[in-house]
Design an enzyme around this catalytic site. Structure first.
Site, PDB file in Angstrom:
ATOM      1  N   CYS A  99      -6.192   2.330   5.643  1.00  0.00           N
ATOM      2  CA  CYS A  99      -6.846   1.058   5.943  1.00  0.00           C
ATOM      3  C   CYS A  99      -6.316   0.547   7.290  1.00  0.00           C
ATOM      4  O   CYS A  99      -5.351   1.096   7.828  1.00  0.00           O
ATOM      5  CB  CYS A  99      -6.565   0.043   4.835  1.00  0.00           C
ATOM      6  SG  CYS A  99      -4.886  -0.639   4.868  1.00  0.00           S
ATOM      7  N   HIS A 113       0.842  -1.196   0.000  1.00  0.00           N
ATOM      8  CA  HIS A 113       0.000   0.000   0.000  1.00  0.00           C
ATOM      9  C   HIS A 113       0.880   1.250   0.000  1.00  0.00           C
ATOM     10  O   HIS A 113       2.048   1.215   0.379  1.00  0.00           O
ATOM     11  CB  HIS A 113      -0.905   0.009   1.225  1.00  0.00           C
ATOM     12  CG  HIS A 113      -1.996  -1.010   1.166  1.00  0.00           C
ATOM     13  ND1 HIS A 113      -3.122  -0.925   1.949  1.00  0.00           N
ATOM     14  CD2 HIS A 113      -2.150  -2.140   0.425  1.00  0.00           C
ATOM     15  CE1 HIS A 113      -3.929  -1.949   1.703  1.00  0.00           C
ATOM     16  NE2 HIS A 113      -3.348  -2.703   0.777  1.00  0.00           N
ATOM     17  N   GLU A 163       0.958   3.933   1.894  1.00  0.00           N
ATOM     18  CA  GLU A 163       1.493   4.352   3.186  1.00  0.00           C
ATOM     19  C   GLU A 163       2.653   3.460   3.616  1.00  0.00           C
ATOM     20  O   GLU A 163       3.672   3.957   4.099  1.00  0.00           O
ATOM     21  CB  GLU A 163       0.396   4.335   4.263  1.00  0.00           C
ATOM     22  CG  GLU A 163      -0.738   5.296   4.012  1.00  0.00           C
ATOM     23  CD  GLU A 163      -1.893   4.710   3.207  1.00  0.00           C
ATOM     24  OE1 GLU A 163      -3.006   5.258   3.299  1.00  0.00           O
ATOM     25  OE2 GLU A 163      -1.693   3.702   2.490  1.00  0.00           O
ATOM     26  N   CYS A 198      -2.478  -0.206   7.231  1.00  0.00           N
ATOM     27  CA  CYS A 198      -1.669   1.012   7.174  1.00  0.00           C
ATOM     28  C   CYS A 198      -1.787   1.810   8.460  1.00  0.00           C
ATOM     29  O   CYS A 198      -0.801   2.392   8.919  1.00  0.00           O
ATOM     30  CB  CYS A 198      -2.080   1.853   5.970  1.00  0.00           C
ATOM     31  SG  CYS A 198      -1.659   1.062   4.395  1.00  0.00           S
TER      32      CYS A 198
END
Length: 157
Positions: free
Chosen positions: A84, A54, A56, A87
């Protein structure tokens, strides 16, 4: 506020451009330290076949590598979308001093990135989770934990 909007625009630019380039979903992030962008991250799930890739997490890894530390408590994170659960956990482990985000969780859910299920699973007792989870070899696993407790040269984090 002018700098904050510039940093967020960079995260948004990454989310858009890298998504169009086929790396993954429309998510971008930047890490700022002392007024400078020190790391740029973007979703690379499709490009790497890695569900943890992801934006992040990508930005956190790059920032930690650049600063030579696992703590980013002197940094801010700008991310194109509310993080999410995975993250969010990484953000707390990294100890950012502040996080800015563009889109909300609901905005992400509206385009097919719904993480409400994961939030529900976290709150569910282990025995009631959708993916079966079973403890195994607890006594053996605790040997490493005991060694950590006794290790005199450890770095607590």
């Amino acid at each position: 506020m002018q700098l904050e909007t510039a940093y967020m625009r960079e995260a948004i630019r990454l989310s858009h451009d890298k998504m169009l380039e086929g790396f993954g979903g429309p998510f971008g992030a930047v890490v700022v330290h002392n007024g400078d962008i020190i790391a740029r991250g973007y979703n690379q799930v499709l490009a790497t076949n890695d569900p943890t890739a992801h934006a992040e997490v990508d930005a956190i890894r790059k920032a930690c590598n650049k600063l030579g530390t696992y703590q980013l408590n002197s940094c801010e994170l700008y991310t194109s979308c509310e993080p999410c659960p995975m993250c969010l956990g990484a953000i707390y482990w990294a100890r950012f001093r502040k996080v800015y985000y563009g889109n909300t969780r609901q905005d992400a859910a509206n385009i097919g990135f719904d993480d409400a299920f994961i939030y529900q699973e976290i709150e569910s007792p282990v025995s009631q989770r959708q993916i079966p989870m079973q403890q195994l070899l607890s006594d053996e696993a605790k040997i490493a934990f005991k060694a950590w407790q006794l290790k005199e040269s450890k770095t607590s984090y």
